[in-house]
Design an enzyme around this catalytic site. Structure first.
Site, PDB file in Angstrom:
ATOM      1  N   HIS A 356       0.882  -1.283   0.015  1.00 37.71           N
ATOM      2  CA  HIS A 356       0.011   0.018   0.034  1.00 37.71           C
ATOM      3  C   HIS A 356       0.731   1.252  -0.091  1.00 37.71           C
ATOM      4  CE1 HIS A 356      -4.272   0.366  -0.117  1.00 37.71           C
ATOM      5  NE2 HIS A 356      -4.295   1.413   0.691  1.00 37.71           N
ATOM      6  N   ARG A 359       0.772   3.282  -3.300  1.00 38.54           N
ATOM      7  CA  ARG A 359      -0.202   4.116  -3.394  1.00 38.54           C
ATOM      8  C   ARG A 359       0.036   5.610  -2.856  1.00 38.54           C
ATOM      9  NH1 ARG A 359      -5.314   2.225  -4.955  1.00 38.54           N
ATOM     10  NH2 ARG A 359      -6.198   3.382  -3.138  1.00 38.54           N
ATOM     11  N   HIS A 382     -10.545   5.920  -5.042  1.00 39.92           N
ATOM     12  CA  HIS A 382     -11.442   6.509  -3.842  1.00 39.92           C
ATOM     13  C   HIS A 382     -12.864   6.524  -3.979  1.00 39.92           C
ATOM     14  CE1 HIS A 382      -7.150   7.747  -1.742  1.00 39.92           C
ATOM     15  NE2 HIS A 382      -7.469   6.378  -1.927  1.00 39.92           N
TER      16      HIS A 382
END
Length: 411
Positions: A356, A359, A382
Site C-alpha cells: 500500500h 499508493r 477512492h
C-alpha cells in the site's frame, strides 16, 4: 503393449483396475498444468498403481475414498520407495476424478453443527447471495458474529429476539477495549450487517443495527507512510529480469508504483483487461471498475513478461504462478509476499514492507506536482474525496502558505 499418454510420454503396459480409463486424461491434464515430463511420469505411475491395487481388492470407482490413498501408499512403501510428493499427487488424481464426476465427493464428518454455527452459516449465505460480498469480507463478518453469538449464547439455542441494546453495547465495549479503533470499526460494521440480516429474515423486530455504538477514533490522525521515490528506483533496479519470475515481479512492482493499484486489483487482472490499441488497462476491485492509461514503461514490462516469462497455459489471468500448476494467484497476499521479498532482498529503506505504501507514494508525488485531490482520488479509485483528503497533510509547502504567522516569531 505401450500405453501412450501423449507424444512426450508413454507407459510400458496398459493400466488395470477401476480407474484405468482415467490415467491417460490425468496425465494429459498434468502436462497442461505445466508439470515437467518427470513429474507427470511419476503421477501417472502412481495413478496406474493405485488403480491396480483397488482392482485387486475388489474396490469399484464409486467406492474410492481418500482413506484408500493412505492405505495404498503404506502398501507401496513395502515394495518401492515413497517420495514426499506421492501423497499430494494421488490426492490430486482423486480431485481430478471428482471434478469429472467419476468418483464420489469426499464425505466430511464435521460432527453436529451448533446453534451458533447454523446461525452463522445462514448469515454467510445471505452475505454471499444477497449482498454479493467478497469471500474475505464474508469470512471477516462471520468471524466477528460467531464471537458475539458465542459470548452471548454459548452452546445454547440462539434466541435473537432476546437480544437487547445493552448486550450489543457491552460486547462492543469489551472487544474494543485496548485495541486499535479499526478493529472496533470492523466489529460494529459486522454487527450492523448481521442485525439487518436478522430483520430481513423476520427474526427480530427491533432495529438493533441502530443500537450498535460508534467506535471513537479521530479521522485522518496519521500521515500516509510512503516509500521515497529514490528508493522505488533502487527497488526496481534490483529486480533480476533475466528469468521469468523477475520479469513477472518487475511488471507487478511497476503497476504498484506507476498506477497505485491495490494488490487485489493486480491479482485479478486478466489478459482481456489490457487494450493495446488504446493503451489502457481495466481495473476491477473494491466497488469500482475503471479504465486507466497504461504508461509506456509498464506496458513494455508486461509485454516482456508475456513474451519471455509467462507460462503457456489456458488460464486467462495475467500474472501466474511460476511453478506448476500454472494458474492465477490465490489472493492478494501473494502480491504482498512479492513486495516483501523484493524490499528485503534489495535492502531499500521503506516505512513498511507492504504494497500500500506505493499508493501513498504515487499520491504524494501527484500532489507535489500540482495534481488536485479529485484527480488523485480518481486514479486511486477512492469512493469519497474524504479518503483522499488525508494526502493534503503531506504537502507541507502548501500548508505553510495557509498557516498564520505565530505572534513574536516566524514559522
Amino acid at each position: 503393449m505401450r500405453y501412450i499418454i501423449n507424444e512426450r510420454l508413454f507407459m510400458r503396459r496398459q493400466p488395470e483396475g477401476p480407474l484405468a480409463a482415467h490415467v491417460r486424461p490425468f496425465g494429459q491434464w498434468a502436462f497442461e498444468q505445466g508439470y515437467s515430463k518427470h513429474r507427470v511420469h511419476r503421477r501417472v505411475g502412481l495413478a496406474a498403481g493405485f488403480s491396480q491395487w483397488l482392482g485387486a481388492r475388489g474396490i469399484r470407482a464409486g467406492g474410492v475414498s481418500g482413506e484408500h490413498v493412505g492405505q495404498y501408499l503404506r502398501h507401496r512403501s513395502g515394495q518401492k520407495q515413497i517420495e514426499r510428493g506421492d501423497n499430494p499427487s494421488l490426492k490430486q488424481f482423486l480431485d481430478f476424478l471428482r471434478r469429472g464426476g467419476f468418483v464420489a465427493a469426499e464425505k466430511t464428518n464435521s460432527g453436529p453443527i451448533t446453534p451458533v454455527g447454523q446461525c452463522v452459516r445462514e448469515f454467510e449465505a445471505y452475505l454471499q447471495d444477497q449482498c454479493a460480498l467478497a469471500p474475505i469480507t464474508v469470512y471477516q463478518y462471520a468471524r466477528y458474529i460467531r464471537l458475539f453469538l458465542t459470548k452471548r449464547f454459548g452452546k445454547q439455542a440462539v434466541k435473537l429476539e432476546s437480544l437487547r441494546p445493552q448486550d450489543v453495547c457491552e460486547f462492543v465495549q469489551q472487544e474494543s477495549l485496548s485495541k486499535h479503533f479499526t478493529y472496533g470499526k470492523r466489529i460494529t460494521t459486522s454487527l450492523r450487517s448481521f442485525f439487518r440480516f436478522a430483520r430481513y429474515r423476520g427474526v427480530i423486530t427491533a432495529d438493533l443495527a441502530a443500537a450498535v455504538p460508534k467506535v471513537a477514533g479521530w479521522s485522518m490522525t496519521g500521515i500516509p507512510k510512503a516509500i521515497a521515490a529514490g528508493e522505488i528506483g533502487k527497488l526496481l533496479s534490483s529486480i533480476d529480469r533475466s528469468h521469468a519470475k523477475g520479469r513477472r515481479d518487475y511488471a507487478i512492482l511497476l503497476l504498484l508504483a506507476r498506477l497505485g493499484m491495490r494488490s487485489g486489483e493486480i491479482a485479478r487482472l486478466d489478459l482481456d483487461d489490457i487494450d493495446w490499441n488504446s493503451g489502457s488497462l481495466k481495473v476491477r476491485g473494491k466497488g469500482r471498475e475503471a479504465r486507466l492509461p497504461l504508461p509506456q514503461d509498464v506496458g513494455k514490462a508486461i509485454v516482456d513478461y508475456l513474451r519471455h516469462g509467462r507460462p503457456l497455459t489456458t488460464s486467462r489471468r495475467l500474472f501466474l504462478r511460476t511453478k506448476a500448476p500454472y494458474r492465477g494467484f490465490r489472493d492478494s497476499t501473494v502480491i504482498a509476499g512479492i513486495v516483501r521479498y523484493a524490499i528485503e532482498r534489495a535492502g531499500v529503506r521503506s516505512p513498511t514492507h507492504g504494497a500500500h505504501q506505493f499508493r501513498h507514494a504515487l499520491a504524494t508525488r501527484m500532489l507535489h506536482r500540482g495534481g488536485s485531490l479529485k484527480e488523485i482520488g480518481e486514479l486511486l479509485g477512492h469512493r469519497s474525496i474524504e479518503v483522499t483528503r488525508i494526502y493534503a497533510k503531506v504537502d507541507i509547502p502548501a500548508l505553510r502558505t495557509l498557516a498564520l504567522r505565530w505572534p513574536g516569531g516566524a514559522l
